[in-house]
Design a protein around this motif. Structure first.
Motif, PDB file in Angstrom:
ATOM      1  N   THR A 109       0.818  -1.221   0.000  1.00 54.09           N
ATOM      2  CA  THR A 109       0.000   0.000   0.000  1.00 54.09           C
ATOM      3  C   THR A 109       0.849   1.268   0.000  1.00 54.09           C
ATOM      4  OG1 THR A 109      -0.147  -0.172   2.395  1.00 54.09           O
ATOM      5  CG2 THR A 109      -1.990  -1.078   1.138  1.00 54.09           C
ATOM      6  N   GLY A 110       2.160   1.114  -0.189  1.00 51.88           N
ATOM      7  CA  GLY A 110       3.027   2.295  -0.321  1.00 51.88           C
ATOM      8  C   GLY A 110       3.440   2.926   0.998  1.00 51.88           C
ATOM      9  N   LEU A 111       3.039   2.313   2.145  1.00 51.03           N
ATOM     10  CA  LEU A 111       3.405   2.892   3.439  1.00 51.03           C
ATOM     11  C   LEU A 111       4.864   2.583   3.805  1.00 51.03           C
ATOM     12  CD1 LEU A 111       0.311   2.477   5.796  1.00 51.03           C
ATOM     13  CD2 LEU A 111       0.840   4.258   4.153  1.00 51.03           C
ATOM     14  N   ASP A 112       5.441   1.598   3.122  1.00 47.89           N
ATOM     15  CA  ASP A 112       6.827   1.231   3.418  1.00 47.89           C
ATOM     16  C   ASP A 112       7.761   1.680   2.283  1.00 47.89           C
ATOM     17  OD1 ASP A 112       8.335  -0.317   5.506  1.00 47.89           O
ATOM     18  OD2 ASP A 112       9.019  -1.437   3.767  1.00 47.89           O
ATOM     19  N   GLY A 117       3.689   6.623  -0.202  1.00 52.44           N
ATOM     20  CA  GLY A 117       2.554   6.678  -1.124  1.00 52.44           C
ATOM     21  C   GLY A 117       2.904   6.353  -2.562  1.00 52.44           C
ATOM     22  N   ASP A 118       4.115   5.831  -2.782  1.00 51.35           N
ATOM     23  CA  ASP A 118       4.508   5.438  -4.139  1.00 51.35           C
ATOM     24  C   ASP A 118       3.893   4.064  -4.421  1.00 51.35           C
ATOM     25  OD1 ASP A 118       5.702   4.874  -6.505  1.00 51.35           O
ATOM     26  OD2 ASP A 118       7.740   5.340  -5.886  1.00 51.35           O
ATOM     27  N   THR A 167       5.198  13.055  -6.660  1.00 53.06           N
ATOM     28  CA  THR A 167       6.384  12.637  -5.919  1.00 53.06           C
ATOM     29  C   THR A 167       6.692  11.200  -6.289  1.00 53.06           C
ATOM     30  OG1 THR A 167       5.896  14.100  -4.101  1.00 53.06           O
ATOM     31  CG2 THR A 167       7.371  12.326  -3.624  1.00 53.06           C
ATOM     32  N   SER A 168       7.830  10.995  -6.898  1.00 55.74           N
ATOM     33  CA  SER A 168       8.303   9.668  -7.265  1.00 55.74           C
ATOM     34  C   SER A 168       9.779   9.838  -7.539  1.00 55.74           C
ATOM     35  CB  SER A 168       7.588   9.173  -8.525  1.00 55.74           C
ATOM     36  OG  SER A 168       7.937  10.016  -9.601  1.00 55.74           O
ATOM     37  N   VAL A 169      10.463   8.732  -7.777  1.00 56.83           N
ATOM     38  CA  VAL A 169      11.892   8.830  -8.100  1.00 56.83           C
ATOM     39  C   VAL A 169      12.069   9.690  -9.352  1.00 56.83           C
ATOM     40  CG1 VAL A 169      13.903   7.517  -8.875  1.00 56.83           C
ATOM     41  CG2 VAL A 169      12.518   6.665  -6.994  1.00 56.83           C
ATOM     42  N   ALA A 170      11.196   9.463 -10.333  1.00 55.36           N
ATOM     43  CA  ALA A 170      11.294  10.222 -11.583  1.00 55.36           C
ATOM     44  C   ALA A 170      11.103  11.715 -11.327  1.00 55.36           C
ATOM     45  CB  ALA A 170      10.250   9.718 -12.579  1.00 55.36           C
ATOM     46  N   LEU A 310       5.418  15.561   0.497  1.00 53.45           N
ATOM     47  CA  LEU A 310       5.561  14.423   1.404  1.00 53.45           C
ATOM     48  C   LEU A 310       4.994  14.730   2.782  1.00 53.45           C
ATOM     49  CD1 LEU A 310       9.062  12.941   0.567  1.00 53.45           C
ATOM     50  CD2 LEU A 310       6.835  12.007   0.044  1.00 53.45           C
ATOM     51  N   THR A 311       5.186  15.961   3.246  1.00 50.24           N
ATOM     52  CA  THR A 311       4.656  16.356   4.554  1.00 50.24           C
ATOM     53  C   THR A 311       3.138  16.219   4.541  1.00 50.24           C
ATOM     54  OG1 THR A 311       6.452  17.946   4.625  1.00 50.24           O
ATOM     55  CG2 THR A 311       4.750  18.183   6.300  1.00 50.24           C
ATOM     56  N   LYS A 312       2.537  16.652   3.440  1.00 47.63           N
ATOM     57  CA  LYS A 312       1.075  16.569   3.314  1.00 47.63           C
ATOM     58  C   LYS A 312       0.623  15.105   3.284  1.00 47.63           C
ATOM     59  CE  LYS A 312      -2.738  18.917   1.138  1.00 47.63           C
ATOM     60  NZ  LYS A 312      -3.413  18.947   2.448  1.00 47.63           N
TER      61      LYS A 312
END
Length: 418
Positions: A109-112, A117-118, A167-170, A310-312
């Motif tokens: 679920t992207g929490l880790d 959130g990715d 927000t992602s690596v890209a 990310l803070t949001k």
């Protein structure tokens, strides 16, 4: 939850390593491509492991499966990769049963994720499950668990804003370029590698840099041409790599190679060159840093870029966790049912045998005995008794294992394995 009763092995394990303790170099040693995953699944089948799922991304490599001991899974991974058991144990984690289930929910679920959130990882879980199913290594437990994780992931995506904002690596790589390079629209950008991260980076570059001097190179030219066509970019042959690097102001490397593809010898920096390596294992040799005009930045450094997005996102973590708990609870309820189903079925069989014997006896003993009526009443009583036992076993207040043992003992049940 001591025993799942759905595999000949007692315990379900998750073993793996991630960006949290393992740097890119170590993760690179343990990364798996598709043939390696298939090979692990084949070997697992040979040694009697009857349910296994493998995932490998730039941020983590993990095996989820049933085994007598987690070392069986660790050995499978280490035998198939360039890393040793000792190296693995320095950075690894091992989760068992309930903790392993919880870990997969958190990962899926992207929490880790390295960037909260990715959701890229959920497609890896889907692909991993597809490979397991193809190799006949996906038992009903794994199928149900993967479906539950996918369901939780969808709900979190739809019901929270944990993946809102780019927000992602890209995106992080493009943000780094925008923050650190002046006059970006007039710079020559070379993108080497057009996998998923390469494609996303390209899209973000076009969107945010207002730059038309972007050149793509890929080992397979057609793939580069597909992407270039969408954005009206230039494509060059793989053989032109060295020439194009020498023209570039910015080089983005996003190939999926197992060994470095860009070495010190390829670069001849007469002017400043920014190199971003978005690959795991690293695809740019470390010795490139020795060149005076070159700045080399790797994916791990980019992922540390935190901003208001990310803070949001962090605000939505409690809501996401609540969704996970709800879906996980449903999965565990199903699991408990699977766990006691063989005992309830055996009890039903035993009561039916008693019923048949008693009706036969009464038919011979009583003249005009209404066999049909007796059958209806007996069936209803059996149904009520088994339901009563099932409800007892579902209760949170009881120790399911002790109750199952007692029922088997009292009714002298024989369980039939499927």
């Amino acid at each position: 939850m001591r025993d799942y009763h759905i595999s000949k092995h007692n315990s379900f394990y998750a073993v793996g390593l991630s960006y949290k303790k393992a740097d890119a170099e170590v993760r690179g040693k343990f990364s798996l491509d598709v043939p390696a995953i298939d090979h692990i699944l084949g070997k697992a089948k040979e040694i009697g492991i009857d349910g296994l799922l493998a995932i490998s991304t730039c941020n983590r490599t993990e095996l989820y499966g049933f085994a007598q001991h987690p070392y069986q899974l660790i050995k499978l991974l280490c035998d198939e990769t360039h890393g040793t058991v000792e190296e693995f144990q320095e950075v690894a984690y091992v989760y068992k049963n309930h903790d392993a289930i919880s870990h997969m929910f958190k990962v899926g679920t992207g929490l880790d994720s390295q960037i909260l959130g990715d959701f890229e990882i959920i497609s890896q879980i889907k692909q991993g499950f597809y490979r397991s199913k193809k190799q006949e290594m996906a038992n009903p437990f794994l199928e149900r668990l993967c479906n539950a994780v996918i369901q939780a992931s969808k709900r979190i995506k739809n019901e929270t804003e944990i993946s809102s904002g780019a927000t992602s690596v890209a995106f992080a790589s493009v943000k780094y370029i925008l923050d650190n390079v002046d006059d970006i629209s007039n710079k020559n950008i070379l993108l080497f590698g057009t996998g998923k991260i390469g494609r996303n980076t390209c899209e973000n570059l076009v969107k945010h840099s207002n730059n038309s001097h972007i050149t793509l190179i890929n080992r397979t030219r057609e793939k580069a041409e597909d992407i270039a066509g969408k954005f009206h970019l230039t494509v060059k042959d793989y053989g032109d790599l060295q020439t194009e690097i020498r023209k570039a102001d910015i080089l983005v490397v996003a190939t999926g190679a197992q060994l470095p593809t860009v070495s010190k010898a390829l670069i001849y920096p007469k002017k400043p060159l920014l190199v971003l390596d978005l690959s795991v294992p690293k695809n740019v040799s470390d010795d490139v840093k020795e060149l005076d005009n070159v700045t080399l930045v790797h994916l791990d450094q980019l992922s540390q870029i935190t901003d208001e997005t990310l803070t949001k996102r962090k605000e939505y973590v409690p809501k996401a966790e609540a969704i996970i708990e709800k879906v996980k609870k449903d999965f565990l309820k199903w699991l408990e049912t699977r766990k006691f189903a063989p005992v309830i079925n055996a009890l039903k069989d035993k009561l039916n045998t008693m019923k048949t014997e008693e009706i036969d006896f009464q038919t011979k003993k009583i003249e005009g005995f209404d066999q049909l009526q007796a059958e209806i009443i007996s069936d209803r009583i059996i149904q009520k008794i088994t339901k009563q036992f099932a409800n007892h076993l579902k209760s949170n207040e009881v120790d399911t294992d002790d109750s199952l043992e007692l029922i088997q003992k009292v009714f002298q049940l024989e369980l039939h394995s499927k």
